[in-house]
Design a protein around this motif. Structure first.
Motif, short mmCIF file in Angstrom:
data_model
loop_
_atom_site.label_atom_id
_atom_site.label_comp_id
_atom_site.label_asym_id
_atom_site.label_seq_id
_atom_site.Cartn_x
_atom_site.Cartn_y
_atom_site.Cartn_z
N PHE B 347 0.88 -1.17 0.00
CA PHE B 347 0.00 0.00 0.00
C PHE B 347 0.91 1.22 0.00
CE2 PHE B 347 -2.62 2.92 2.91
CZ PHE B 347 -3.27 3.51 1.84
N ARG B 348 0.88 1.95 -1.11
CA ARG B 348 1.76 3.11 -1.25
C ARG B 348 3.21 2.73 -0.93
NH1 ARG B 348 -2.60 7.29 1.61
NH2 ARG B 348 -4.05 7.32 -0.13
N GLY B 349 3.62 1.60 -1.44
CA GLY B 349 5.02 1.21 -1.32
C GLY B 349 5.43 0.64 0.02
N LEU B 350 4.46 0.24 0.83
CA LEU B 350 4.77 -0.37 2.12
C LEU B 350 3.99 -1.66 2.26
CD1 LEU B 350 6.23 0.34 4.95
CD2 LEU B 350 3.93 0.95 5.70
N GLU B 351 4.65 -2.71 2.74
CA GLU B 351 3.97 -3.98 2.94
C GLU B 351 2.89 -3.81 4.01
OE1 GLU B 351 5.92 -7.03 5.29
OE2 GLU B 351 3.82 -7.34 5.76
N LEU B 352 1.67 -4.15 3.63
CA LEU B 352 0.53 -3.94 4.53
C LEU B 352 -0.11 -5.27 4.93
CD1 LEU B 352 -1.41 -1.76 5.70
CD2 LEU B 352 -2.77 -2.07 3.63
N VAL B 353 -0.13 -6.19 4.00
CA VAL B 353 -0.80 -7.47 4.22
C VAL B 353 0.12 -8.57 3.71
CG1 VAL B 353 -2.91 -8.82 3.84
CG2 VAL B 353 -2.98 -6.32 3.62
N THR B 354 0.18 -9.67 4.48
CA THR B 354 0.85 -10.87 4.02
C THR B 354 -0.18 -11.98 3.96
OG1 THR B 354 2.99 -10.24 4.92
CG2 THR B 354 2.62 -12.57 4.57
N GLY B 355 -0.10 -12.79 2.92
CA GLY B 355 -1.06 -13.88 2.81
C GLY B 355 -0.59 -14.93 1.84
N GLY B 356 -1.46 -15.88 1.59
CA GLY B 356 -1.11 -16.91 0.63
C GLY B 356 -1.91 -18.17 0.82
N GLN B 357 -1.63 -19.11 -0.06
CA GLN B 357 -2.20 -20.45 0.12
C GLN B 357 -1.31 -21.21 1.10
OE1 GLN B 357 -2.47 -22.82 -3.47
NE2 GLN B 357 -3.44 -24.54 -2.41
N ARG B 358 -1.94 -22.08 1.91
CA ARG B 358 -1.18 -22.87 2.89
C ARG B 358 -1.13 -24.33 2.44
NH1 ARG B 358 -0.82 -17.70 5.02
NH2 ARG B 358 -2.81 -17.03 5.89
N LEU B 359 -0.20 -25.05 2.99
CA LEU B 359 -0.22 -26.50 2.83
C LEU B 359 -1.50 -27.06 3.45
CD1 LEU B 359 3.46 -27.35 3.94
CD2 LEU B 359 2.59 -27.00 1.61
N HIS B 360 -2.05 -28.12 2.85
CA HIS B 360 -3.23 -28.73 3.47
C HIS B 360 -3.11 -30.24 3.61
CE1 HIS B 360 -4.11 -28.86 -0.87
NE2 HIS B 360 -4.85 -29.91 -0.61
N ARG B 361 -1.98 -30.80 3.14
CA ARG B 361 -1.78 -32.25 3.26
C ARG B 361 -0.79 -32.53 4.40
NH1 ARG B 361 -0.95 -30.72 -1.79
NH2 ARG B 361 -2.55 -31.16 -3.37
N HIS B 362 -1.13 -33.51 5.22
CA HIS B 362 -0.29 -33.84 6.37
C HIS B 362 1.14 -34.15 5.94
CE1 HIS B 362 1.11 -36.69 9.63
NE2 HIS B 362 0.83 -35.59 10.30
N ALA B 363 1.28 -34.94 4.87
CA ALA B 363 2.63 -35.34 4.42
C ALA B 363 3.45 -34.12 4.01
CB ALA B 363 2.52 -36.33 3.26
N ASP B 364 2.79 -33.13 3.45
CA ASP B 364 3.51 -31.92 3.03
C ASP B 364 4.06 -31.16 4.24
OD1 ASP B 364 2.91 -32.56 0.45
OD2 ASP B 364 1.33 -31.06 0.21
N TYR B 365 3.31 -31.17 5.34
CA TYR B 365 3.81 -30.51 6.56
C TYR B 365 5.05 -31.22 7.08
CZ TYR B 365 0.18 -27.07 7.07
OH TYR B 365 -0.60 -25.97 6.87
N LEU B 366 4.98 -32.55 7.11
CA LEU B 366 6.14 -33.30 7.60
C LEU B 366 7.36 -33.01 6.73
CD1 LEU B 366 4.55 -36.80 8.43
CD2 LEU B 366 4.83 -34.78 9.91
N ALA B 367 7.14 -32.98 5.40
CA ALA B 367 8.25 -32.73 4.48
C ALA B 367 8.79 -31.31 4.65
CB ALA B 367 7.79 -32.97 3.04
N ALA B 368 7.89 -30.35 4.82
CA ALA B 368 8.32 -28.95 4.94
C ALA B 368 9.15 -28.74 6.19
CB ALA B 368 7.10 -28.03 4.94
N LEU B 369 8.72 -29.35 7.31
CA LEU B 369 9.47 -29.21 8.55
C LEU B 369 10.83 -29.91 8.42
CD1 LEU B 369 6.58 -29.57 11.14
CD2 LEU B 369 8.03 -27.55 10.83
N ALA B 370 10.80 -31.11 7.83
CA ALA B 370 12.06 -31.86 7.67
C ALA B 370 13.04 -31.08 6.81
CB ALA B 370 11.76 -33.23 7.06
N ALA B 371 12.53 -30.46 5.73
CA ALA B 371 13.41 -29.72 4.82
C ALA B 371 14.06 -28.55 5.53
CB ALA B 371 12.61 -29.23 3.62
#
Lengths: 428, 428
Positions: B347-371
């Motif tokens: 917003f006018r050159g300043l980060e105002l909001v952070t967002g995104g899609q999240r992981l939703h599969r259990h295996a992906d969480y395990l892999a993300a933490l392991a990585a």
């Protein structure tokens, strides 16, 4: 094709639609299979006759998230009067592990501790989620009632340099190397903001390090706080509380009607004027000794029963609690200074709201602290503000979870909090 | 006689009325005295000619709380077009001590630290209170926009057993003898509640133990969090964010119009579609090296300028931030797994909001933490829930104070928080 909700199916008979949700239940009969899909709006029945689709459904355990495309057909035997036929079923994630208890049964049979250990899954059960919908509606009603009366919403610090309500039951923390505490209430801040906006409210977490494990206390709960200036005395505060409460219950009916029906909640009527008795009278009604300094739970229950029988009211104000039992910022009754302009609101025999008129003169604060043998210094930033002119004011605080628990008949306040915190519970 | 507000005087010409408020300013001229009373709605001018009343007014310093009964007379020379004449003036408390700075001047001349030290008084100044009114309206707009889209409000724990966003910048506390932390965000809880309600939001305090003293960070701020299920990817989240932001700004204009005018705020238009650039493109626009892993403040400013010039927009989405710079629960871009389905809104050159899609599969969480070389155990209660079926989902978090500061042009975020908390400030 846009996804629609289960509640929209009845308007789509004959159409091909897309729904999505959790597999709530499968029934694999000899000639047909039924797949019940649960979404935010409720349940949808899907009829499967194709062998390949049936095999796919058989491999999707309960709670797996799926998307179904099918044709809407009227069927008076289905609970919503419609069902989906000739479906394609596509999982939106891997097959779910079975929850530790069945979510498709009418009630959760797991013990409350087990439910709380597995809250993310237990809350999916319609009885648990209904309580939280009622909670959300009650908060919306609180805000709407006060917005309509020119209150301004505020956000205040949850970490403070000294405890607000008493030195006990406070959580200590390290604030960049300095001792600090979790706020037990926004009391001081909402009072100070009366000097700015005259009328303010806040919805936020408060923290009590309750050393007891009871069915009616949480270590973090949601406090619905309001404070208003230019009052004559506590009765002006009680009038605003009455209207706020009525607005909250109206909103619960309007916005959470299905949840109210699900939990079979009898939403009480708030009398145009809630009956009020003075503390001394309350002791008499409860058959308590005249020198009791406070009301015990049994006394509150007796008073609740009395209000129901004598006034047909689920609500009863008790006013004029002894000053000795109220916090130092409480305004005394000018006519009987041993008694306060503080009140409690009992709901069906349980204390639900505490409020009252507060001191507004700087000298009165100094005297009140001195009389209790408390130093001024820890309260300096608060007390000093009263040197600069503050109107007569008062306010109240409603415990959200306590209200919802009492409304829904929950036996334990933990049933109406998503992720309760207590002496023993810090996860999930 | 019922008290009325200063804004109601113009409709009462010829009537005798009662007003109340702080003594904003007195001007004791030779033949007449003027008393300016400040209430929640604004200012009222009281004309005093009677000698005894004049003497009383002379003894009531600025900020004393008074009640005035008088006759409303039209006077085009008075700022509101009316004034009160033939008044009686009654103090509602003792004479006020003079504030450490003059509240009746158009701007507060005291330094910001002095204002913050005396926040209960400084916030009475119309420029300071206006920012808080804008803040309240923005929050109301956030809720209204999401309520209209079937989101359910939730309340989640602010004390947690393990940190949510990272191990750093976390406040530790003692929870009945166990180590615990103040929640840095409701991230895990709002995700888990997507499994219950599909769409949820929360307005609440979050805590960051920021070890730096900057003009754009607070140690406690108000996070406006939303999360929604059944998204195709992050673009569905961005669409909801766009509509939410538009609703917030509309509500600011509707509900805080006087405050907007007071602070001369140019409320931006939210484009029907906010321009969006991929991170790699953003680096090019900002003339940053192609191997930069993140955007520096100077890059964000360049991008803000670019969006204004190229798209006439105060807002710009940057999508596809590198996975390495996003939290472990971030969903990667399936087509380019080194980049994420996460976004920031500038917003006018300043980060105002952070967002995104999240992981939703259990295996992906395990892999993300392991990585990342992180153990699963601290996140067990969160990660385990994904075993039981979760829809594709995403969300966003808006920093309330940051939004209001940017909107009002405040140079320091502390100007738009009632009682800011930072490295050095724990009171008032």
């Amino acid at each position: 094709m846009q996804r629609i909700l289960s509640s929209q199916l009845t308007a789509q008979v004959g159409q091909t639609v897309r729904i999505a949700g959790h597999v709530h239940r499968r029934r694999l009969l000899r000639s047909v299979a039924f797949l019940i899909v649960r979404d935010a709006a409720g349940l949808a029945q899907v009829v499967v006759t194709d062998a390949a689709v049936r095999a796919a459904v058989a491999a999707l355990p309960e709670e797996t998230v799926v998307e179904v495309v099918g044709t809407v057909v009227a069927n008076t035997a289905a609970s919503a009067g419609v069902e989906l036929t000739a479906p394609t079923v596509r999982p939106l994630g891997p097959p779910a592990a079975p929850p530790p208890f069945d979510l498709y049964r009418p009630t959760l049979t797991a013990s409350l501790p087990t439910q709380l250990d597995h809250a993310p899954v237990a809350l999916r059960h319609p009885t648990r989620s209904a309580a939280l919908r009622i909670s959300a509606a009650a908060v919306a009603g609180f805000r709407a009632a006060l917005d309509a009366r020119d209150f301004v919403e505020i956000q205040t610090p949850k970490v403070v340099a000294s405890s607000t309500e008493s030195g006990a039951n406070v959580f200590a923390l390290d604030w960049f190397g300095r001792p600090a505490y979790l706020a037990q209430s926004p009391q001081f801040y909402k009072q100070l903001m009366v000097g700015v906006f005259e009328r303010v409210y806040e919805v936020g977490p408060v923290f009590r390090a309750e050393p007891h494990d009871t069915v009616r206390h949480l270590a973090q709960y949601t406090s619905l706080d309001a404070e208003l200036g230019y009052v004559a005395d506590h009765r002006d505060v009680m009038a605003v509380l009455r209207d706020t409460l009525a607005g909250m219950l109206d909103t619960v009916v309007d916005r959470a009607g299905a949840a109210v029906a699900r939990l079979d909640v009898a939403v009480p009527r708030v009398p145009a004027e809630i009956p009020a008795v003075h503390f001394t009278e309350a002791l008499r009604i409860a058959a308590a000794p005249a020198d009791e300094p406070d009301l015990a739970p049994a006394h509150e229950r007796a008073l609740g029963e009395w209000a129901r029988v004598e006034h047909g009211s689920d609500f009863l104000f008790v006013t004029g609690y002894p000053m000795a039992k109220r916090p130092f910022y409480t305004h005394p009754d000018p006519a009987r200074p041993a008694y306060s302009n503080g009140f409690d609101l009992l709901f069906r025999g349980l204390e639900l709201v505490t409020g009252g008129q507060r001191l507004h003169r700087h000298a009165d604060y100094l005297a009140a602290l001195a009389a209790r043998g408390e130093p001024v210094e820890p309260y300096a930033g608060y007390v000093d503000a009263f040197r600069h002119g503050m109107p007569p004011h008062g306010g109240f605080a409603i415990g959200l979870e306590r209200l919802v628990a009492r409304l829904t008949g929950a036996r334990n306040i933990r049933e109406v909090a998503a992720f309760p915190r207590d002496l023993n519970r810090l996860t999930p």
